[in-house]
Design a protein around this motif. Structure first.
Motif, PDB file in Angstrom:
ATOM      1  N   LEU A  85       8.697 -16.595  17.696  1.00  0.00           N
ATOM      2  CA  LEU A  85       8.512 -17.695  18.652  1.00  0.00           C
ATOM      3  C   LEU A  85       9.018 -17.311  20.032  1.00  0.00           C
ATOM      4  O   LEU A  85       8.401 -17.649  21.046  1.00  0.00           O
ATOM      5  CB  LEU A  85       9.241 -18.949  18.170  1.00  0.00           C
ATOM      6  N   LEU A  86      10.141 -16.622  20.087  1.00  0.00           N
ATOM      7  CA  LEU A  86      10.723 -16.244  21.383  1.00  0.00           C
ATOM      8  C   LEU A  86       9.917 -15.169  22.092  1.00  0.00           C
ATOM      9  O   LEU A  86       9.770 -15.204  23.310  1.00  0.00           O
ATOM     10  CB  LEU A  86      12.156 -15.743  21.194  1.00  0.00           C
ATOM     11  N   THR A  87       9.420 -14.200  21.342  1.00  0.00           N
ATOM     12  CA  THR A  87       8.753 -13.053  21.962  1.00  0.00           C
ATOM     13  C   THR A  87       7.237 -13.158  21.945  1.00  0.00           C
ATOM     14  O   THR A  87       6.570 -12.460  22.693  1.00  0.00           O
ATOM     15  CB  THR A  87       9.132 -11.743  21.252  1.00  0.00           C
ATOM     16  N   GLY A  88       6.700 -13.995  21.067  1.00  0.00           N
ATOM     17  CA  GLY A  88       5.255 -14.083  20.918  1.00  0.00           C
ATOM     18  C   GLY A  88       4.680 -12.947  20.096  1.00  0.00           C
ATOM     19  O   GLY A  88       3.473 -12.781  20.008  1.00  0.00           O
ATOM     20  N   VAL A  89       5.559 -12.154  19.475  1.00  0.00           N
ATOM     21  CA  VAL A  89       5.120 -11.019  18.673  1.00  0.00           C
ATOM     22  C   VAL A  89       5.750 -11.116  17.288  1.00  0.00           C
ATOM     23  O   VAL A  89       6.970 -11.186  17.165  1.00  0.00           O
ATOM     24  CB  VAL A  89       5.531  -9.680  19.326  1.00  0.00           C
ATOM     25  N   ALA A  90       4.902 -11.155  16.276  1.00  0.00           N
ATOM     26  CA  ALA A  90       5.411 -11.191  14.908  1.00  0.00           C
ATOM     27  C   ALA A  90       5.635  -9.764  14.423  1.00  0.00           C
ATOM     28  O   ALA A  90       4.810  -8.878  14.673  1.00  0.00           O
ATOM     29  CB  ALA A  90       4.424 -11.903  14.002  1.00  0.00           C
ATOM     30  N   LEU A  91       6.740  -9.549  13.760  1.00  0.00           N
ATOM     31  CA  LEU A  91       7.015  -8.246  13.166  1.00  0.00           C
ATOM     32  C   LEU A  91       6.125  -8.080  11.941  1.00  0.00           C
ATOM     33  O   LEU A  91       5.731  -9.057  11.318  1.00  0.00           O
ATOM     34  CB  LEU A  91       8.482  -8.143  12.762  1.00  0.00           C
ATOM     35  N   GLY A  92       5.808  -6.859  11.603  1.00  0.00           N
ATOM     36  CA  GLY A  92       4.987  -6.590  10.424  1.00  0.00           C
ATOM     37  C   GLY A  92       5.743  -6.880   9.140  1.00  0.00           C
ATOM     38  O   GLY A  92       6.867  -7.385   9.156  1.00  0.00           O
ATOM     39  N   GLN A  93       5.143  -6.527   8.018  1.00  0.00           N
ATOM     40  CA  GLN A  93       5.758  -6.804   6.723  1.00  0.00           C
ATOM     41  C   GLN A  93       7.036  -6.008   6.506  1.00  0.00           C
ATOM     42  O   GLN A  93       7.981  -6.509   5.923  1.00  0.00           O
ATOM     43  CB  GLN A  93       4.775  -6.516   5.599  1.00  0.00           C
ATOM     44  N   LYS A  94       7.048  -4.773   6.936  1.00  0.00           N
ATOM     45  CA  LYS A  94       8.234  -3.928   6.783  1.00  0.00           C
ATOM     46  C   LYS A  94       8.512  -3.219   8.112  1.00  0.00           C
ATOM     47  O   LYS A  94       8.284  -2.025   8.251  1.00  0.00           O
ATOM     48  CB  LYS A  94       8.034  -2.891   5.679  1.00  0.00           C
ATOM     49  N   PRO A  95       9.018  -3.969   9.097  1.00  0.00           N
ATOM     50  CA  PRO A  95       9.242  -3.355  10.408  1.00  0.00           C
ATOM     51  C   PRO A  95      10.386  -2.344  10.361  1.00  0.00           C
ATOM     52  O   PRO A  95      11.332  -2.495   9.594  1.00  0.00           O
ATOM     53  CB  PRO A  95       9.593  -4.539  11.300  1.00  0.00           C
ATOM     54  N   SER A  96      10.263  -1.336  11.183  1.00  0.00           N
ATOM     55  CA  SER A  96      11.340  -0.354  11.285  1.00  0.00           C
ATOM     56  C   SER A  96      12.511  -0.974  12.041  1.00  0.00           C
ATOM     57  O   SER A  96      12.362  -2.014  12.714  1.00  0.00           O
ATOM     58  CB  SER A  96      10.848   0.877  12.043  1.00  0.00           C
TER      59      SER A  96
END
Length: 76
Positions: free
Chosen positions: A35-46
């Motif tokens: 919500l803050l960045t407008g970017v969702a992390l993937g399923q297994k983000p590094s």
């Protein structure tokens, strides 16, 4: 101008736990960050992708508050 910056980041144990929470799929922390960045992390983000998103959120918060770098330095 954008440039690659590779660096090691030392985190306290509590900070490392927070990064792991954010990186957990479906976590409240990941949803809030999206919500803050407008970017969702993937399923297994590094760890790097997660830290990048945290930095982006922090910079966005600073910008939204209208602080210039000189304003921040005066408050330190």
């Amino acid at each position: 101008m954008s440039f690659p910056l590779k660096t090691s980041v030392r985190l306290a144990a509590a900070e490392a736990e927070d990064v792991q929470k954010i990186a957990s799929q479906g976590s409240d922390e990941a949803a809030a960050l999206a919500l803050l960045t407008g970017v969702a992390l993937g399923q297994k983000p590094s760890a790097a992708a997660t830290l990048h998103a945290v930095v982006a959120a922090g910079l966005k918060a600073i910008e939204e508050k209208g602080y210039a770098p000189s304003d921040l330095l005066e408050k330190l």
